[in-house]
Write a protein that holds these residues in place. Structure first.
Motif, PDB file in Angstrom:
ATOM      1  N   ARG A 191       2.911  32.553  -0.837  1.00  0.00           N
ATOM      2  CA  ARG A 191       1.979  31.770  -1.638  1.00  0.00           C
ATOM      3  C   ARG A 191       0.601  32.425  -1.631  1.00  0.00           C
ATOM      4  NH1 ARG A 191       2.629  28.425  -5.831  1.00  0.00           N
ATOM      5  NH2 ARG A 191       1.148  26.674  -5.891  1.00  0.00           N
ATOM      6  N   VAL A 192       0.082  32.739  -2.806  1.00  0.00           N
ATOM      7  CA  VAL A 192      -1.244  33.334  -2.952  1.00  0.00           C
ATOM      8  C   VAL A 192      -2.180  32.286  -3.534  1.00  0.00           C
ATOM      9  CG1 VAL A 192      -2.628  35.100  -4.111  1.00  0.00           C
ATOM     10  CG2 VAL A 192      -0.334  35.658  -3.280  1.00  0.00           C
ATOM     11  N   VAL A 193      -3.289  32.041  -2.862  1.00  0.00           N
ATOM     12  CA  VAL A 193      -4.348  31.169  -3.370  1.00  0.00           C
ATOM     13  C   VAL A 193      -5.641  31.980  -3.345  1.00  0.00           C
ATOM     14  CG1 VAL A 193      -5.632  29.033  -3.068  1.00  0.00           C
ATOM     15  CG2 VAL A 193      -3.190  29.105  -2.503  1.00  0.00           C
ATOM     16  N   GLN A 194      -6.240  32.164  -4.501  1.00  0.00           N
ATOM     17  CA  GLN A 194      -7.378  33.063  -4.598  1.00  0.00           C
ATOM     18  C   GLN A 194      -8.365  32.556  -5.632  1.00  0.00           C
ATOM     19  OE1 GLN A 194      -8.248  35.949  -2.928  1.00  0.00           O
ATOM     20  NE2 GLN A 194     -10.131  35.856  -4.148  1.00  0.00           N
ATOM     21  N   GLU A 195      -9.650  32.598  -5.301  1.00  0.00           N
ATOM     22  CA  GLU A 195     -10.679  32.224  -6.260  1.00  0.00           C
ATOM     23  C   GLU A 195     -11.148  33.449  -7.042  1.00  0.00           C
ATOM     24  OE1 GLU A 195     -13.893  30.047  -4.556  1.00  0.00           O
ATOM     25  OE2 GLU A 195     -12.623  28.366  -3.941  1.00  0.00           O
ATOM     26  N   GLY A 196     -11.665  33.210  -8.236  1.00  0.00           N
ATOM     27  CA  GLY A 196     -12.164  34.301  -9.062  1.00  0.00           C
ATOM     28  C   GLY A 196     -13.019  33.761 -10.187  1.00  0.00           C
ATOM     29  N   GLN A 197     -13.366  34.634 -11.112  1.00  0.00           N
ATOM     30  CA  GLN A 197     -14.210  34.274 -12.254  1.00  0.00           C
ATOM     31  C   GLN A 197     -13.605  34.831 -13.531  1.00  0.00           C
ATOM     32  OE1 GLN A 197     -18.111  36.103 -12.470  1.00  0.00           O
ATOM     33  NE2 GLN A 197     -18.966  34.368 -13.592  1.00  0.00           N
ATOM     34  N   VAL A 198     -13.632  34.031 -14.594  1.00  0.00           N
ATOM     35  CA  VAL A 198     -13.157  34.484 -15.902  1.00  0.00           C
ATOM     36  C   VAL A 198     -14.157  35.490 -16.458  1.00  0.00           C
ATOM     37  CG1 VAL A 198     -12.583  33.809 -18.256  1.00  0.00           C
ATOM     38  CG2 VAL A 198     -11.973  32.301 -16.348  1.00  0.00           C
ATOM     39  N   VAL A 199     -13.701  36.730 -16.658  1.00  0.00           N
ATOM     40  CA  VAL A 199     -14.605  37.777 -17.133  1.00  0.00           C
ATOM     41  C   VAL A 199     -14.277  38.252 -18.551  1.00  0.00           C
ATOM     42  CG1 VAL A 199     -15.177  38.600 -14.824  1.00  0.00           C
ATOM     43  CG2 VAL A 199     -13.207  39.577 -16.006  1.00  0.00           C
ATOM     44  N   ARG A 200     -13.084  37.894 -19.048  1.00  0.00           N
ATOM     45  CA  ARG A 200     -12.750  38.246 -20.425  1.00  0.00           C
ATOM     46  C   ARG A 200     -11.785  37.210 -20.981  1.00  0.00           C
ATOM     47  NH1 ARG A 200     -10.843  44.234 -21.552  1.00  0.00           N
ATOM     48  NH2 ARG A 200     -11.551  43.668 -23.624  1.00  0.00           N
ATOM     49  N   THR A 201     -11.858  36.966 -22.291  1.00  0.00           N
ATOM     50  CA  THR A 201     -10.873  36.143 -22.981  1.00  0.00           C
ATOM     51  C   THR A 201     -10.400  36.921 -24.209  1.00  0.00           C
ATOM     52  OG1 THR A 201     -12.586  35.000 -24.258  1.00  0.00           O
ATOM     53  CG2 THR A 201     -11.881  33.973 -22.188  1.00  0.00           C
ATOM     54  N   LEU A 202      -9.098  36.934 -24.441  1.00  0.00           N
ATOM     55  CA  LEU A 202      -8.515  37.720 -25.523  1.00  0.00           C
ATOM     56  C   LEU A 202      -7.529  36.863 -26.292  1.00  0.00           C
ATOM     57  CD1 LEU A 202      -7.585  40.785 -23.280  1.00  0.00           C
ATOM     58  CD2 LEU A 202      -9.588  40.651 -24.752  1.00  0.00           C
ATOM     59  N   ASP A 203      -7.374  37.154 -27.573  1.00  0.00           N
ATOM     60  CA  ASP A 203      -6.347  36.485 -28.356  1.00  0.00           C
ATOM     61  C   ASP A 203      -4.970  36.877 -27.835  1.00  0.00           C
ATOM     62  OD1 ASP A 203      -8.218  35.277 -29.989  1.00  0.00           O
ATOM     63  OD2 ASP A 203      -8.202  36.915 -31.456  1.00  0.00           O
ATOM     64  N   ALA A 204      -4.081  35.903 -27.717  1.00  0.00           N
ATOM     65  CA  ALA A 204      -2.713  36.165 -27.283  1.00  0.00           C
ATOM     66  C   ALA A 204      -1.812  36.332 -28.506  1.00  0.00           C
ATOM     67  CB  ALA A 204      -2.211  35.029 -26.396  1.00  0.00           C
TER      68      ALA A 204
END
Length: 243
Positions: A191-204
């Motif tokens: 189990r991986v639990v990790q915090e982070g920050q959204v740095v890019r958003t792209l069309d899927a």
């Protein structure tokens, strides 16, 4: 607003388009003197004004600010943009005392965009649960009468690296540029639990979804496992996949 430039400051003139816009949330980094611990502190604030050669932020409050903050103090401003995490060095040109105290900042470096490609990425498959992080300055402000509840988002892994992940999320979720997020997923039974920050958003590829790139915050507790997973995936790719 008038601005006094500190003596000896060597200014650059970046296009205003490189900077965040009015009322955008940013982070300011300040190196504290030894008498206040010597650490670098990172405080959220917002943009009050921006024009050629000058960026104005609401003055963030922190322990020691009345003694440390003065014209000539070097600070860094960090923000998330379409190209990745951006950072620029400034000098405080003027401390404006008014109803909303502000710092008038003079740039002394170019904007640096970190696109988080320091680590090899490999495709990944699986469900990842994304939850908001308490204290995120970009979160919706709490209303005592009608509290805002941001739900856990069930997303799909797209790729993984030691330093971040791309995930596919439904359109309309709270996951926007700059948001802090906690990821939880299984990696080879761990189990991986990790915090982070959204740095890019792209069309899927799917019209009802969005691809979001999350840069992991240091330290990355599962860095060894992630590195091992990436290496094993690369070996399988070179061999033509699983047999």
């Amino acid at each position: 607003m008038s601005r006094r430039t500190p003596a000896g400051a060597e200014l650059t003139r970046p296009a205003p388009a490189h900077w965040p816009g009015l009322n955008d949330r940013v982070w300011v980094e300040v190196q504290m003197p030894d008498s206040f611990g010597g650490e670098t502190i990172r405080i959220p604030t917002r943009i009050e004004d921006a024009h050629e050669g000058s960026l104005v932020v609401a003055a963030p409050s922190f322990r020691g600010d009345l003694h440390v903050v003065a014209p000539g103090l070097a600070v860094a401003v960090c923000w998330a943009g379409q190209r990745g995490q951006s950072r620029q060095e400034f000098l405080i040109a003027e401390v404006v005392r008014r109803r909303v105290p502000a710092w008038d900042l003079a740039p002394c470096s170019d904007v640096v965009v970190e696109q988080r490609r320091r680590f090899a990425r490999v495709p990944a498959v699986g469900v990842v649960h994304l939850s908001p992080v308490h204290g995120d300055p970009l979160a919706a402000e709490e209303d005592a009468d009608d509290p805002v509840v941001e739900p856990v988002v069930d997303a799909r892994l797209v790729d993984l690296s030691e330093g971040g992940s791309a995930v596919s999320v439904p359109l309309g979720s709270w996951l926007k540029l700059g948001r802090l997020v906690r990821l939880a997923f299984d990696l080879d039974g761990f189990r991986v639990v990790q915090e982070g920050q959204v740095v890019r958003t792209l069309d899927a590829l799917e019209p009802d979804r969005l691809e979001v790139v999350v840069a992991f915050s240091e330290p990355v507790a599962a860095a060894d496992r992630l590195r091992r997973y990436v290496m094993q995936s690369q070996i399988r790719q070179r061999r033509g996949g699983d047999r």
